[in-house]
Design an enzyme around this catalytic site. Structure first.
Site, short mmCIF file in Angstrom:
data_model
loop_
_atom_site.label_atom_id
_atom_site.label_comp_id
_atom_site.label_asym_id
_atom_site.label_seq_id
_atom_site.Cartn_x
_atom_site.Cartn_y
_atom_site.Cartn_z
CG HIS A 31 20.91 8.92 -26.16
ND1 HIS A 31 20.00 9.16 -27.16
CD2 HIS A 31 20.38 9.47 -25.04
CE1 HIS A 31 18.96 9.82 -26.67
NE2 HIS A 31 19.17 10.02 -25.38
CD GLU A 32 21.22 8.30 -21.58
OE1 GLU A 32 21.09 9.43 -21.08
OE2 GLU A 32 20.28 7.69 -22.12
CG HIS A 35 21.07 13.52 -22.42
ND1 HIS A 35 20.25 14.46 -23.00
CD2 HIS A 35 20.48 12.32 -22.68
CE1 HIS A 35 19.22 13.86 -23.58
NE2 HIS A 35 19.33 12.55 -23.41
CG HIS A 38 22.78 20.05 -23.74
ND1 HIS A 38 21.45 19.79 -23.96
CD2 HIS A 38 22.96 21.36 -24.05
CE1 HIS A 38 20.86 20.89 -24.40
NE2 HIS A 38 21.75 21.85 -24.46
CD GLU A 60 16.25 12.91 -25.55
OE1 GLU A 60 17.22 12.25 -26.00
OE2 GLU A 60 15.98 12.92 -24.35
CE1 TYR A 175 11.08 9.74 -26.73
CE2 TYR A 175 8.72 10.14 -26.77
CZ TYR A 175 9.86 9.72 -26.10
OH TYR A 175 9.75 9.29 -24.82
ZN LIG Z 1 17.96 11.20 -24.18
#
Ligand SMILES: [Zn+2]
Length: 240
Positions: A31-32, A35, A38, A60, A175
């Site tokens: 997940h991180e 980021h 991106h 997200e 979310y």
């Molecule tokens: Zn996140």
């Protein structure tokens, strides 16, 4: 030059063993890392519109989409191995994990929808006079299968909406919307190959590189060739 850093609070290596991360921890790293991609792959020159400086529900997508690779056999087999024998994740365990993921998924879904809905209602429709507890309870009741107690006051502890360091006011829905986008966008990888270099490059060029230089809805259409479809999310949790 751009620099990025992930800080994670993860299981450390102990007793001479390597760090034996849980599946959830692996998901967090993926997940991180999304980021980070991106942030690092941006081609936008205006700093305030570059990298992860994008709207809530868009920030997200690049992170959540990465979690999908933790649920694909082909991807798991490249890293999820027994630390002593090198054996891949046993198939029955993998199936159990998938079943656990969809356990009570409808309830979780309804809970999040209720939270997003009450947030938007308070910001857009509440008249500023009616009792907030009662107003919110009535809305949340529509998303609960059981009868909520008369003194149900979840809204009073829903600090995301009024006391969070990041202002979520009228933004909690992001979310769920980001989940709709990540589940749907991942279907392109599923169809064309989870390790398809062509889809990966397209995803980088049309989404990761573009920051907030264009309306996210447009960026999404460039990548998918159509509007988002919520069905992929429902399918992921076995709801259709
Ligand atoms: Zn996140």
């Amino acid at each position: 030059m751009r620099l990025g850093l992930i800080c994670g609070n993860l299981t450390p290596p102990v007793d001479g063993k390597p760090a034996l991360l849980t599946h959830r921890e692996a998901e967090t790293i993926f997940h991180e890392f999304g980021h980070l991609l991106h942030h690092l792959l941006t081609r936008v020159e205006v700093r305030s519109l570059a990298g992860t400086n994008v709207p809530w529900e868009w920030v997200e997508l690049p992170s959540q989409i990465m979690e999908n690779w933790c649920w694909e056999r082909e991807a798991l087999d490249t890293f999820a191995r027994h630390y002593q024998t090198g054996a891949p994740l046993p198939e029955d365990l993998f199936q159990k994990m998938k079943r656990a993921k969809t356990f009570r998924a409808a309830n979780t879904q309804m809970r999040q929808l209720g939270f997003g809905f009450v947030d938007l209602s308070l910001h857009r429709e509440w008249n500023g006079k009616d009792d907030v507890l009662e107003y919110s309870r009535k809305i949340l009741q529509q998303f609960s299968v059981s009868q909520l107690p008369d003194d149900y006051a979840m809204i009073a502890s829903f600090t995301h909406l009024f006391a969070s360091p990041v202002a979520y006011g009228a933004g909690y829905y992001s979310y769920k919307w980001a989940e709709v986008l990540d589940a749907d966008a991942f279907t392109r990888f599923k169809k064309e190959g989870v390790f398809s270099a062509a889809v990966g490059a397209d995803y980088r060029d049309k989404i990761l590189a573009r920051g907030d230089s264009e309306d996210p809805a447009e960026l999404y259409r460039h990548f998918m060739g159509r509007d988002p479809d919520p069905n992929a999310l429902l399918e992921r949790f076995g709801l259709v």
